[in-house]
Design a protein around this motif. Structure first.
Motif, PDB file in Angstrom:
ATOM      1  N   ILE A   1     -28.101 -31.952 -93.712  1.00 20.50           N
ATOM      2  CA  ILE A   1     -29.083 -31.647 -92.683  1.00 20.50           C
ATOM      3  C   ILE A   1     -28.757 -30.301 -92.046  1.00 20.50           C
ATOM      4  O   ILE A   1     -29.644 -29.502 -91.797  1.00 20.50           O
ATOM      5  CB  ILE A   1     -29.135 -32.766 -91.611  1.00 20.50           C
ATOM      6  CG1 ILE A   1     -29.620 -34.056 -92.249  1.00 20.50           C
ATOM      7  CG2 ILE A   1     -30.031 -32.362 -90.461  1.00 20.50           C
ATOM      8  CD1 ILE A   1     -29.543 -35.263 -91.348  1.00 20.50           C
ATOM      9  N   TYR A   4     -29.606 -27.314 -94.484  1.00 15.42           N
ATOM     10  CA  TYR A   4     -31.058 -27.146 -94.608  1.00 15.42           C
ATOM     11  C   TYR A   4     -31.627 -26.464 -93.358  1.00 15.42           C
ATOM     12  O   TYR A   4     -32.406 -25.515 -93.462  1.00 15.42           O
ATOM     13  CB  TYR A   4     -31.729 -28.502 -94.821  1.00 15.42           C
ATOM     14  CG  TYR A   4     -33.237 -28.394 -94.940  1.00 15.42           C
ATOM     15  CD1 TYR A   4     -33.829 -28.158 -96.171  1.00 15.42           C
ATOM     16  CD2 TYR A   4     -34.054 -28.534 -93.821  1.00 15.42           C
ATOM     17  CE1 TYR A   4     -35.209 -28.053 -96.290  1.00 15.42           C
ATOM     18  CE2 TYR A   4     -35.432 -28.434 -93.926  1.00 15.42           C
ATOM     19  CZ  TYR A   4     -36.001 -28.186 -95.159  1.00 15.42           C
ATOM     20  OH  TYR A   4     -37.359 -28.073 -95.261  1.00 15.42           O
ATOM     21  N   THR A   5     -31.238 -26.946 -92.187  1.00 18.28           N
ATOM     22  CA  THR A   5     -31.754 -26.414 -90.930  1.00 18.28           C
ATOM     23  C   THR A   5     -31.378 -24.951 -90.748  1.00 18.28           C
ATOM     24  O   THR A   5     -32.222 -24.117 -90.400  1.00 18.28           O
ATOM     25  CB  THR A   5     -31.227 -27.247 -89.742  1.00 18.28           C
ATOM     26  OG1 THR A   5     -31.546 -28.613 -89.969  1.00 18.28           O
ATOM     27  CG2 THR A   5     -31.824 -26.785 -88.435  1.00 18.28           C
ATOM     28  N   MET A   8     -33.255 -22.778 -93.334  1.00 16.14           N
ATOM     29  CA  MET A   8     -34.649 -22.576 -92.925  1.00 16.14           C
ATOM     30  C   MET A   8     -34.744 -21.549 -91.804  1.00 16.14           C
ATOM     31  O   MET A   8     -35.625 -20.691 -91.813  1.00 16.14           O
ATOM     32  CB  MET A   8     -35.264 -23.904 -92.455  1.00 16.14           C
ATOM     33  CG  MET A   8     -35.731 -24.804 -93.560  1.00 16.14           C
ATOM     34  SD  MET A   8     -37.216 -24.199 -94.367  1.00 16.14           S
ATOM     35  CE  MET A   8     -38.387 -24.297 -93.041  1.00 16.14           C
ATOM     36  N   LEU A   9     -33.852 -21.626 -90.839  1.00 20.30           N
ATOM     37  CA  LEU A   9     -33.841 -20.672 -89.730  1.00 20.30           C
ATOM     38  C   LEU A   9     -33.610 -19.250 -90.238  1.00 20.30           C
ATOM     39  O   LEU A   9     -34.272 -18.310 -89.789  1.00 20.30           O
ATOM     40  CB  LEU A   9     -32.755 -21.056 -88.718  1.00 20.30           C
ATOM     41  CG  LEU A   9     -32.600 -20.153 -87.510  1.00 20.30           C
ATOM     42  CD1 LEU A   9     -33.857 -20.207 -86.646  1.00 20.30           C
ATOM     43  CD2 LEU A   9     -31.394 -20.563 -86.703  1.00 20.30           C
ATOM     44  N   LEU A 110     -34.354 -33.493 -98.266  1.00 21.89           N
ATOM     45  CA  LEU A 110     -34.906 -32.833 -97.085  1.00 21.89           C
ATOM     46  C   LEU A 110     -36.082 -31.929 -97.446  1.00 21.89           C
ATOM     47  O   LEU A 110     -37.051 -31.831 -96.686  1.00 21.89           O
ATOM     48  CB  LEU A 110     -33.822 -32.051 -96.355  1.00 21.89           C
ATOM     49  CG  LEU A 110     -32.743 -32.924 -95.713  1.00 21.89           C
ATOM     50  CD1 LEU A 110     -31.641 -32.080 -95.121  1.00 21.89           C
ATOM     51  CD2 LEU A 110     -33.346 -33.827 -94.659  1.00 21.89           C
ATOM     52  N   PHE A 114     -39.770 -32.538 -95.735  1.00 24.09           N
ATOM     53  CA  PHE A 114     -40.408 -31.484 -94.945  1.00 24.09           C
ATOM     54  C   PHE A 114     -41.438 -30.670 -95.734  1.00 24.09           C
ATOM     55  O   PHE A 114     -41.968 -29.686 -95.232  1.00 24.09           O
ATOM     56  CB  PHE A 114     -39.352 -30.565 -94.336  1.00 24.09           C
ATOM     57  CG  PHE A 114     -38.516 -31.256 -93.294  1.00 24.09           C
ATOM     58  CD1 PHE A 114     -39.063 -31.643 -92.087  1.00 24.09           C
ATOM     59  CD2 PHE A 114     -37.185 -31.548 -93.546  1.00 24.09           C
ATOM     60  CE1 PHE A 114     -38.298 -32.294 -91.133  1.00 24.09           C
ATOM     61  CE2 PHE A 114     -36.407 -32.200 -92.596  1.00 24.09           C
ATOM     62  CZ  PHE A 114     -36.971 -32.575 -91.388  1.00 24.09           C
TER      63      PHE A 114
END
Length: 126
Positions: A1, A4-5, A8-9, A110, A114
């Motif tokens: 997690i 991935y976060t 993406m940022l 993920l 998403f």
């Protein structure tokens, strides 16, 4: 997690991408060694932090970390950047270096949740 976060940022912000994450994307055709070719800030926040955060939050035993968690993370990262098919599986993240808008995660789950999942251009799983 965590990976991935953060990943993406790094893609969502043009400033972060241009000044930090673009270093990693110099490899259009990924290699296993290219997975660790990153800006120092990305290395700390995007690579080390997500790997260490899981064991820290779960209070995992050190032997579990050294013999399972860390080797699994390193192997998965290398496989996702190798360009090879392992046991009939082409890692979707491999295609991320061709099309930057998809396959951000180290695990397909993920990306599926998403809506950022896309197939590999080399074809389906062999």
């Amino acid at each position: 997690i965590g990976f991935y976060t953060i990943h993406m940022l790094l893609h969502s912000s043009s400033f972060l991408y241009k000044h930090i994450h673009k270093v990693h994307h110099r490899f259009v055709a990924p290699t296993a060694m290219g997975c660790v070719y990153t800006h120092p800030i990305e290395c700390l926040i995007g690579n080390f932090l997500p790997v260490y955060l899981g064991p820290m939050l779960t209070n995992a035993h050190p032997l579990t970390c050294y013999f399972f968690w860390f080797p699994s993370a390193i192997l998965g990262t290398c496989m996702g950047h190798s360009g090879y098919c392992f046991m009939g599986y082409i890692d979707p993240h491999d295609a991320h270096h061709l099309h930057f808008q998809f396959n951000y995660g180290g695990m397909f789950l993920l990306d599926y949740i998403f809506g950022t999942s896309a197939g590999h251009p080399a074809g389906k799983r062999i």
